[in-house]
Design an enzyme around this catalytic site. Structure first.
Site, mmCIF file in Angstrom:
data_model
loop_
_atom_site.group_PDB
_atom_site.id
_atom_site.type_symbol
_atom_site.label_atom_id
_atom_site.label_comp_id
_atom_site.label_asym_id
_atom_site.label_seq_id
_atom_site.Cartn_x
_atom_site.Cartn_y
_atom_site.Cartn_z
ATOM 1 N N TYR A 1 -0.883 -12.203 14.678
ATOM 2 C CA TYR A 1 0.061 -11.108 14.924
ATOM 3 C C TYR A 1 1.422 -11.456 14.315
ATOM 4 C CZ TYR A 1 2.871 -7.705 17.557
ATOM 5 O OH TYR A 1 3.727 -6.688 17.911
ATOM 6 N N ARG B 1 6.451 -2.262 28.243
ATOM 7 C CA ARG B 1 5.250 -2.065 29.071
ATOM 8 C C ARG B 1 4.309 -1.038 28.439
ATOM 9 N NH1 ARG B 1 9.453 -2.393 32.682
ATOM 10 N NH2 ARG B 1 9.627 -0.148 32.985
HETATM 11 P P1 NAP Z 1 -0.104 0.281 22.088
HETATM 12 O O1 NAP Z 1 0.288 0.895 23.380
HETATM 13 O O2 NAP Z 1 -1.319 -0.547 21.993
HETATM 14 O O3 NAP Z 1 -0.150 1.460 21.008
HETATM 15 C C1 NAP Z 1 -0.507 1.192 19.692
HETATM 16 C C2 NAP Z 1 -0.707 2.505 18.981
HETATM 17 O O4 NAP Z 1 -1.099 2.221 17.620
HETATM 18 C C3 NAP Z 1 -1.831 3.344 19.590
HETATM 19 O O5 NAP Z 1 -1.497 4.699 19.493
HETATM 20 C C4 NAP Z 1 -2.994 3.019 18.696
HETATM 21 O O6 NAP Z 1 -3.988 4.028 18.674
HETATM 22 C C5 NAP Z 1 -2.283 2.963 17.355
HETATM 23 N N1 NAP Z 1 -3.098 2.370 16.303
HETATM 24 C C6 NAP Z 1 -3.704 1.163 16.267
HETATM 25 N N2 NAP Z 1 -4.391 1.027 15.124
HETATM 26 C C7 NAP Z 1 -4.228 2.186 14.424
HETATM 27 C C8 NAP Z 1 -4.709 2.672 13.187
HETATM 28 N N3 NAP Z 1 -5.524 1.944 12.410
HETATM 29 N N4 NAP Z 1 -4.301 3.886 12.767
HETATM 30 C C9 NAP Z 1 -3.489 4.639 13.535
HETATM 31 N N5 NAP Z 1 -3.046 4.261 14.744
HETATM 32 C C10 NAP Z 1 -3.417 3.036 15.169
HETATM 33 O O7 NAP Z 1 1.083 -0.656 21.539
HETATM 34 P P2 NAP Z 1 2.684 -0.514 21.606
HETATM 35 O O8 NAP Z 1 3.156 -1.606 22.481
HETATM 36 O O9 NAP Z 1 3.083 0.870 21.870
HETATM 37 O O10 NAP Z 1 3.034 -0.937 20.115
HETATM 38 C C11 NAP Z 1 3.622 -0.056 19.162
HETATM 39 C C12 NAP Z 1 4.220 -0.911 18.056
HETATM 40 O O11 NAP Z 1 5.246 -1.739 18.598
HETATM 41 C C13 NAP Z 1 3.230 -1.867 17.412
HETATM 42 O O12 NAP Z 1 3.490 -1.931 16.014
HETATM 43 C C14 NAP Z 1 3.547 -3.195 18.078
HETATM 44 O O13 NAP Z 1 3.154 -4.292 17.284
HETATM 45 C C15 NAP Z 1 5.035 -3.089 18.232
HETATM 46 N N6 NAP Z 1 5.635 -3.962 19.250
HETATM 47 C C16 NAP Z 1 5.322 -3.816 20.554
HETATM 48 C C17 NAP Z 1 5.936 -4.634 21.495
HETATM 49 C C18 NAP Z 1 5.659 -4.503 22.972
HETATM 50 O O14 NAP Z 1 6.224 -5.290 23.756
HETATM 51 N N7 NAP Z 1 4.859 -3.553 23.412
HETATM 52 C C19 NAP Z 1 6.843 -5.622 21.097
HETATM 53 C C20 NAP Z 1 7.148 -5.739 19.736
HETATM 54 C C21 NAP Z 1 6.539 -4.891 18.828
HETATM 55 P P3 NAP Z 1 -5.322 3.943 19.608
HETATM 56 O O15 NAP Z 1 -4.940 4.506 20.937
HETATM 57 O O16 NAP Z 1 -6.283 4.791 18.826
HETATM 58 O O17 NAP Z 1 -5.726 2.510 19.683
#
Ligand code: NAP
Length: 276
Positions: free
Chosen positions: A193, A231
């Site tokens: 990651y 979250r």
């Molecule tokens: P999440 O709740 O797991 O949501 C991820 C989203 O990305 C979901 O809608 C998922 O769709 C979608 N996705 C995954 N693979 C995809 C693909 N091939 N094509 C289109 N959509 C796809 O995660 P999140 O925490 O909201 O993360 C959003 C972003 O923030 C990510 O880039 C993550 O790395 C970054 N981030 C998050 C955190 C944190 O603390 N949460 C911290 C730093 C960075 P599905 O529902 O279909 O799986």
């Protein structure tokens, strides 16, 4: 063709992406596209925001699928003649205790987070209209992973002259090195990651430089950011920020006013430019 401004958020059926769409629906003066690889999950998310009195539009987008990316590109070109705001939010992360072999985790994680995001940029950046805003959601983990790379790799990733091809070669080499179990010997940190997000941050720096060289007069601003620890299904319930709080910095970058000429090509968290 519609002259209405248009914003697209990738991976926005849940989590931070959904919160970004919610905020843009309230603040962006134009059409906001919630996108999802799965139309069912996407439409359910649209219905959820409609319950809140908001009016997002929907388009399917799987960033792992070039045909899907190109279908969105063609749709935007035809309906709007381009794009005003692009938020590359879609991403994946294996859980810490996942027992999937590391080489598989590396390949799968890089495929979506780096190569998928890059493919979206390749297809959609040429559509960006003057004063367009591009936000690539990276992570603070990209900085910590950078600090754990060999000096040689750190120098490459911090370089102001690294090309997109060179970055792609390095990301490909990481995946190959994990398959041979030599990635640590080759100077990589033990985080798929983290390396994928190094790729997103460095890609953003390269793309911003190219915009300076090729489209200076168009005033497009492109940045990478960290939403914080949020979250969501990815980070779990113990994280410190709500999804709406996590959307703050991406939305701030997506809505930088037309008078702004910065930040550009930066890594931003809590609305603050961080050293890379
Ligand atoms: P999440 O709740 O797991 O949501 C991820 C989203 O990305 C979901 O809608 C998922 O769709 C979608 N996705 C995954 N693979 C995809 C693909 N091939 N094509 C289109 N959509 C796809 O995660 P999140 O925490 O909201 O993360 C959003 C972003 O923030 C990510 O880039 C993550 O790395 C970054 N981030 C998050 C955190 C944190 O603390 N949460 C911290 C730093 C960075 P599905 O529902 O279909 O799986």
């Amino acid at each position: 063709m519609s002259s209405v401004p248009v914003a697209v958020v990738t991976g926005s059926n849940k989590g931070i992406g959904l919160a970004i769409v919610r905020a843009l629906c309230k603040q962006f003066p134009g059409d906001v596209y919630l996108t999802s690889r799965d139309p069912g999950r996407g439409q359910a998310a649209v219905a959820q925001l409609q319950q809140e009195g908001l009016r997002p539009l929907f388009h399917q987008l799987d960033i792992d699928d070039l045909q899907s990316i190109r279908a969105l590109r063609d749709f935007l070109k035809e309906k709007y003649g381009g794009l005003n705001v692009l938020v590359n939010n879609a991403g994946i992360a294996f859980k810490v205790h996942d027992t999937t072999p590391f080489a598989v985790q590396a390949e799968v994680t890089l495929k979506t987070n780096f190569f998928g995001t890059r493919n979206v940029c390749t297809e959609l950046l040429p559509l960006m209209k003057p004063y367009g805003r591009v936000v690539n959601v990276s992570s603070m983990v990209s900085s910590s992973a950078l600090g754990r790379c060999s000096q040689e790799l750190q120098q490459k990733f911090r370089s102001d002259t690294i090309t997109e091809d060179e970055l792609v070669q390095l990301m490909t080499k990481f995946v190959e090195d994990t398959k041979k179990s030599v990635h640590e010997k080759e100077g990589w940190p033990n985080t798929a990651y983290g390396v994928s997000k190094i790729g997103v941050t460095v890609l953003s720096r390269i793309q911003a430089r190219l915009l300076n060289e090729q489209r200076k007069g168009d005033h497009i601003l492109l940045n990478a950011c960290c939403p914080g620890w949020v979250r969501t299904d990815m980070a779990g319930p113990k994280a410190t920020k709500s999804p709406d709080e996590g959307a703050d910095t991406p939305v701030y970058l997506a809505l930088l006013p037309s008078s702004a000429d910065a930040p550009h090509g930066q890594f931003v968290s809590d609305k603050t430019v961080r050293a890379w």
